[in-house]
Design a protein around this motif. Structure first.
Motif, PDB file in Angstrom:
ATOM      1  N   PRO A 113       0.823  -1.225   0.000  1.00  0.00           N
ATOM      2  CA  PRO A 113       0.000   0.000   0.000  1.00  0.00           C
ATOM      3  C   PRO A 113       0.855   1.273   0.000  1.00  0.00           C
ATOM      4  N   SER A 114       0.269   2.340  -0.503  1.00  0.00           N
ATOM      5  CA  SER A 114       0.951   3.636  -0.517  1.00  0.00           C
ATOM      6  C   SER A 114      -0.085   4.728  -0.740  1.00  0.00           C
ATOM      7  N   THR A 115       0.096   5.850  -0.066  1.00  0.00           N
ATOM      8  CA  THR A 115      -0.698   7.049  -0.378  1.00  0.00           C
ATOM      9  C   THR A 115       0.185   8.049  -1.112  1.00  0.00           C
ATOM     10  N   ARG A 116       1.235   8.531  -0.434  1.00  0.00           N
ATOM     11  CA  ARG A 116       2.056   9.611  -0.958  1.00  0.00           C
ATOM     12  C   ARG A 116       2.898   9.203  -2.171  1.00  0.00           C
ATOM     13  N   THR A 117       3.618   8.089  -2.053  1.00  0.00           N
ATOM     14  CA  THR A 117       4.593   7.739  -3.094  1.00  0.00           C
ATOM     15  C   THR A 117       3.886   7.423  -4.414  1.00  0.00           C
ATOM     16  N   PRO A 121       7.923  11.069   7.485  1.00  0.00           N
ATOM     17  CA  PRO A 121       7.663  10.620   6.112  1.00  0.00           C
ATOM     18  C   PRO A 121       6.195  10.294   5.854  1.00  0.00           C
ATOM     19  N   GLY A 122       5.386  10.119   6.933  1.00  0.00           N
ATOM     20  CA  GLY A 122       4.002   9.695   6.778  1.00  0.00           C
ATOM     21  C   GLY A 122       3.939   8.193   6.519  1.00  0.00           C
ATOM     22  N   ARG A 153       7.366  -0.738  -5.819  1.00  0.00           N
ATOM     23  CA  ARG A 153       7.393  -0.911  -4.351  1.00  0.00           C
ATOM     24  C   ARG A 153       7.120  -2.386  -4.064  1.00  0.00           C
ATOM     25  N   HIS A 186      14.411   3.561   0.451  1.00  0.00           N
ATOM     26  CA  HIS A 186      13.309   4.344  -0.123  1.00  0.00           C
ATOM     27  C   HIS A 186      13.971   5.637  -0.626  1.00  0.00           C
ATOM     28  N   GLN A 235      12.226   9.079  -1.047  1.00  0.00           N
ATOM     29  CA  GLN A 235      11.864   9.688   0.243  1.00  0.00           C
ATOM     30  C   GLN A 235      13.074  10.435   0.812  1.00  0.00           C
TER      31      GLN A 235
HETATM   32  N1   CP Z   1       6.367   8.075   2.920  1.00  0.00           N
HETATM   33  C1   CP Z   1       5.748   7.096   2.222  1.00  0.00           C
HETATM   34  O1   CP Z   1       6.383   6.252   1.582  1.00  0.00           O
HETATM   35  O2   CP Z   1       4.386   7.150   2.268  1.00  0.00           O
HETATM   36  P1   CP Z   1       3.425   6.119   1.525  1.00  0.00           P
HETATM   37  O3   CP Z   1       3.660   4.760   2.131  1.00  0.00           O
HETATM   38  O4   CP Z   1       2.032   6.632   1.737  1.00  0.00           O
HETATM   39  O5   CP Z   1       3.813   6.104   0.067  1.00  0.00           O
END
Ligand code: CP
Length: 314
Positions: A55-59, A263-264, A108, A136, A139
Motif C-alpha cells: 500500500p501507498s498514499t504519498r509515493t 515521512p508519513g 514498491r 526508499h 523519500q
Molecule cells: N512516505 C511514504 O512512503 O508514504 P506512503 O507509504 O504513503 O507512500
C-alpha cells in the motif's frame, strides 16, 4: 555533472555529486510546480508504470502526478488485482510489462532486494519506491530537498532520527544520503527497534530522548513499522508515546529553529503529538509537495535517457 545510471535503486549506490545533481534537478521542478500551468511535454510519448506490491498514499500518488505533469502515459499496476494472485512470478510479470514497450517502472515491494532483482532482469529503467526495510531513495531525496530549502545547507547540520530505526527503509536511505552530504546524524528509539550494530552507517546511537534532541537542527520522527516486525516489540503504544513520542515540551530541548519532519503516515498521539504535527515548525506537507518535484526529477532523468535539456522541459 549528470545522472548516467539506468536505475535509481538506493542512496547507498550514489555519490554525493549524484545526490546533489538529483536535488538540483528536483529544485528546478519545484519552480515548474509553482506555475499556474504545471504540465510540460518532456516525457510525451513515454510510458511509466507504477508497480506497487504494498500500500501507498504519498509515493504512488506523487509518482502518478509527476508522470502526468511530464506528459508521460502513467499506468498503475496493483498487485492484488493482477495475475500475481494466480502464481505469476515477479520476473514474468515484469517481462510482460517490458514487452509493452514501457520506459520506466516505479516499483514498491515488501521484500528487501526485490526491486534490484527486477532492475537486473529488465532493460527498462527502474525506480525503487521502497523495498522491504532496505531503501526508499526518493523519500530520502525529498527529505534532503526540504532540509536544504529550510536550512540553506545539509553539511554540518545535526539531524536526529527517532523511532523504529531497525525496520525503516526511510531511515536507511536518509542516513546513507546524509552521511554522504556531511550531516551529523544521531538515532534514538526503543532498544528493540535500534540496530545492534550501526555500521556501516556513520551515526551516533543516543540513550535518551534528551540526548537525541539536544541541539538538533532537524528532527525526523518515524512510525512503528508493525508490518515489518515479526512480533510486537513494545508493551503498549501509550508507553511508546510517553518515552519516544515528540511533545511540545520535548521539542523545546532541540535548537530553537529546529524543524520537525515525518515521512508519513503519521500515527498522531503515538510518535508525534497532534499539536506538534500541526505546529509551524512541522514541515510534513512541504515534504509531500517536494515529493512531486523529486519524482519528476527521477522520471525526467531515467525516462529521457536519450537526452534533452531541462530548459526544454517547458
Ligand atoms: N512516505 C511514504 O512512503 O508514504 P506512503 O507509504 O504513503 O507512500
Amino acid at each position: 555533472m549528470s545522472y548516467n545510471r539506468k536505475d535509481l535503486l538506493g542512496m547507498s549506490d550514489l555519490s554525493a555529486e549524484e545526490i546533489t545533481y538529483l536535488l538540483d534537478t528536483a529544485q528546478t521542478f519545484c519552480e515548474i510546480n509553482e506555475r499556474d500551468v504545471k504540465k510540460v511535454p518532456t516525457l510525451k510519448g513515454r510510458t511509466v508504470i507504477n508497480v506497487f506490491f504494498e500500500p501507498s498514499t504519498r509515493t504512488r500518488t506523487s509518482f502518478e502526478i509527476a508522470g502526468k505533469r511530464l506528459s508521460a502515459d502513467t499506468i498503475n499496476f496493483t498487485a492484488s488485482s493482477s495475475s500475481t494472485t494466480k502464481g505469476e512470478t515477479l520476473i514474468d510479470t515484469v517481462k510482460n510489462m517490458e514487452a509493452m514497450h514501457s520506459d520506466v517502472f516505479v516499483v514498491r515491494h515488501s521484500y528487501s532486494g526485490a526491486v534490484k532483482l527486477i532492475a537486473e532482469n529488465t532493460d527498462t529503467a527502474v525506480v525503487n519506491a521502497g523495498d522491504g526495510l532496505n531503501e526508499h531513495p526518493t523519500q530520502a531525496l525529498l527529505d534532503l530537498l526540504t532540509i536544504r530549502q529550510r536550512k540553506g545547507k545539509i553539511k554540518g547540520l545535526e539531524i536526529a532520527i527517532i523511532g523504529d530505526i531497525t525496520h525503516s527503509r526511510v531511515a536507511r536511505s536518509d542516513i546513507w544520503a546524509m552521511n554522504k552530504l556531511g550531516a551529523n546524524v544521531r538515532v534514538y528509539g526503543p532498544l528493540t527497534m535500534l540496530p545492534k550494530y550501526i555500521a556501516p552507517f556513520n551515526c551516533r546511537k543516543c540513550t535518551s530522548m534528551e540526548e537525541a534532541l539536544e541541539g538538533a537542527d532537524v528532527i525526523i520522527m518515524l512510525r512503528i513499522q508493525h508490518e515489518r516486525q515479526g512480533k510486537l516489540l513494545l508493551p503498549s503504544t501509550r508507553e511508546y508515546a510517553k518515552f519516544f513520542g515528540l511533545t511540545n515540551e520535548k521539542l523545546e530541548i532541540a535548537d530553537k529553529d529546529a524543524i520537525v519532519m515525518h515521512p508519513g503516515p503519521i500515527n498522531r498521539g503515538v510518535e508525534l503529538m497532534t499539536n506538534v504535527a500541526d505546529c509551524n515548525r512541522a514541515v510534513v506537507l512541504d515534504q509531500v509537495s517536494n515529493g512531486v518535484a523529486v519524482r519528476m526529477a527521477a522520471l525526467y532523468l531515467l525516462g529521457n535517457r536519450k537526452g534533452g535539456k531541462i530548459e526544454n522541459a517547458s
